[in-house]
Design an enzyme around this catalytic site. Sequence first.
Site, PDB file in Angstrom:
ATOM      1  N   LYS A 194       0.862  -1.201   0.000  1.00 59.33           N
ATOM      2  CA  LYS A 194       0.000   0.000   0.000  1.00 59.33           C
ATOM      3  C   LYS A 194       0.887   1.235   0.000  1.00 59.33           C
ATOM      4  O   LYS A 194       1.929   1.246   0.667  1.00 59.33           O
ATOM      5  CB  LYS A 194      -0.884   0.013   1.268  1.00 59.33           C
ATOM      6  CG  LYS A 194      -1.653   1.331   1.437  1.00 59.33           C
ATOM      7  CD  LYS A 194      -2.572   1.360   2.639  1.00 59.33           C
ATOM      8  CE  LYS A 194      -3.242   2.739   2.737  1.00 59.33           C
ATOM      9  NZ  LYS A 194      -4.181   2.874   3.827  1.00 59.33           N
ATOM     10  N   GLU A 248      -8.952  12.796  11.719  1.00 64.07           N
ATOM     11  CA  GLU A 248      -8.244  11.589  12.173  1.00 64.07           C
ATOM     12  C   GLU A 248      -7.408  11.818  13.428  1.00 64.07           C
ATOM     13  O   GLU A 248      -6.424  12.565  13.410  1.00 64.07           O
ATOM     14  CB  GLU A 248      -7.343  11.068  11.035  1.00 64.07           C
ATOM     15  CG  GLU A 248      -6.729   9.721  11.384  1.00 64.07           C
ATOM     16  CD  GLU A 248      -6.157   8.997  10.172  1.00 64.07           C
ATOM     17  OE1 GLU A 248      -6.173   9.558   9.061  1.00 64.07           O
ATOM     18  OE2 GLU A 248      -5.698   7.858  10.360  1.00 64.07           O
ATOM     19  N   GLU A 289      -7.354  -1.729   2.467  1.00 64.40           N
ATOM     20  CA  GLU A 289      -6.659  -0.447   2.656  1.00 64.40           C
ATOM     21  C   GLU A 289      -6.705  -0.040   4.138  1.00 64.40           C
ATOM     22  O   GLU A 289      -5.723   0.442   4.697  1.00 64.40           O
ATOM     23  CB  GLU A 289      -7.392   0.592   1.781  1.00 64.40           C
ATOM     24  CG  GLU A 289      -6.693   1.881   1.593  1.00 64.40           C
ATOM     25  CD  GLU A 289      -7.546   2.829   0.728  1.00 64.40           C
ATOM     26  OE1 GLU A 289      -8.233   2.372  -0.211  1.00 64.40           O
ATOM     27  OE2 GLU A 289      -7.527   4.040   1.016  1.00 64.40           O
TER      28      GLU A 289
END
Length: 374
Positions: free
Chosen positions: A120, A170, A213
């Site tokens: 990733k 976040e 992901e």
Amino acid sequence: MTLFDGYRPHSSFLYGTSERALHAKGATVTLPGRGPEAPARAAAVLRALGGDAIVVGAIPFADDEPARLVVPEHYRWGPPITGAAVPRVGATVRAEPTEEHYLSAVHKALSMMDGGGLAKTVLARSLVLRPNRPVDLPALLRGLAGRDPRGHTFAVPLPRRRVLAGASPELLVRRRGRVVTAHPLAGSRPRTGDGRDTAAVAELRASDKDHREHAHVVDAITAALAPYCSRLRVPEPEVTGTAAMWHLGTLITGELADPGTTALELACALHPTPAVCGTPTGAAREAITALEGFHRGFYAGMVGWTDAAGDGEWAVAIRCAEFAEGEIRLFAGAGIVPGSHPDRELAETTAKFTTLLAGLGLEDGDVRRVHHVA
Ligand SMILES: C=C(O[C@H]1C=CC=C(C(=O)O)[C@@H]1O)C(=O)O
């Protein structure tokens, strides 16, 4: 007295959540050094100062660049930032690098994944805005907090008279006593605010690509927190929304084994998570350096505070922009894994820009046109 009284863009640090907001001003100590050195230096300074001393600031994405952390001269906590004041600037907008560059970078990242060495990476792009007048940062923060009351709204002075400001959804990590909380996000759909949202959320919930992901981030955070925690709770991901986006999010909680571990130490142990870098970290960083085509600086780093007791909170520095004299640089990235489509990742980054563009009062039409400006 309101939180913004005495606000000075180049010496004030602001950090607001749904619970409260912090305005710190000036610097009695400026901590030297790079991000990875920050926890030890901050702990030593805070130990020496004791009492109600705090460290505030930002750490850049790259490990080898200087952090911007200070012990402020004054600080005060106030109620959450509220209100819908929006600066309403007019601006010209340019994608830099171009959208074509981004599409080609995503193609290249996907072919790097064929060999199996890279699982990733997170590729970002940036927009350069030239505003027709200076931006009122307190008004911007009110606008951002008004749209995303559960966000982490911030403004941090940076070297060379720049300011990093935004509203991150976040939470990298919070330490409150022995309770450790992280809320990683990865896997996204644009939020349109109309009938299409139900399908978008259902699609996100069912998407194997988005769950893969997301799992990279949760696995990395779980592994990084495990040595510090006597207990760790990692539930299944849930869909969480900002005004502009839907994300998969996992609310991880833990109990700190050693109460001497500070919030900043935890944050630096986690950074950079695969929400902003990738897996494995080294290969993902190399892909970013080779493909992205601009310098991240403090974007995708972290912003927050830590006090002398070791408590504190650090947000991932996303949904933000760097404000300089006459120029605003916006950033937005998207996680790339096998199965990603370049066009969709481009559209996802375009949607992520909406947070800042709407905060600046750019109308819907301007926001949509951004997609086509090269
Ligand atoms: C890197 C960014 O978002 C991260 C956080 C949430 C969802 C993400 C995603 O789905 O790609 C990204 O990992 C950004 O907004 O610039």
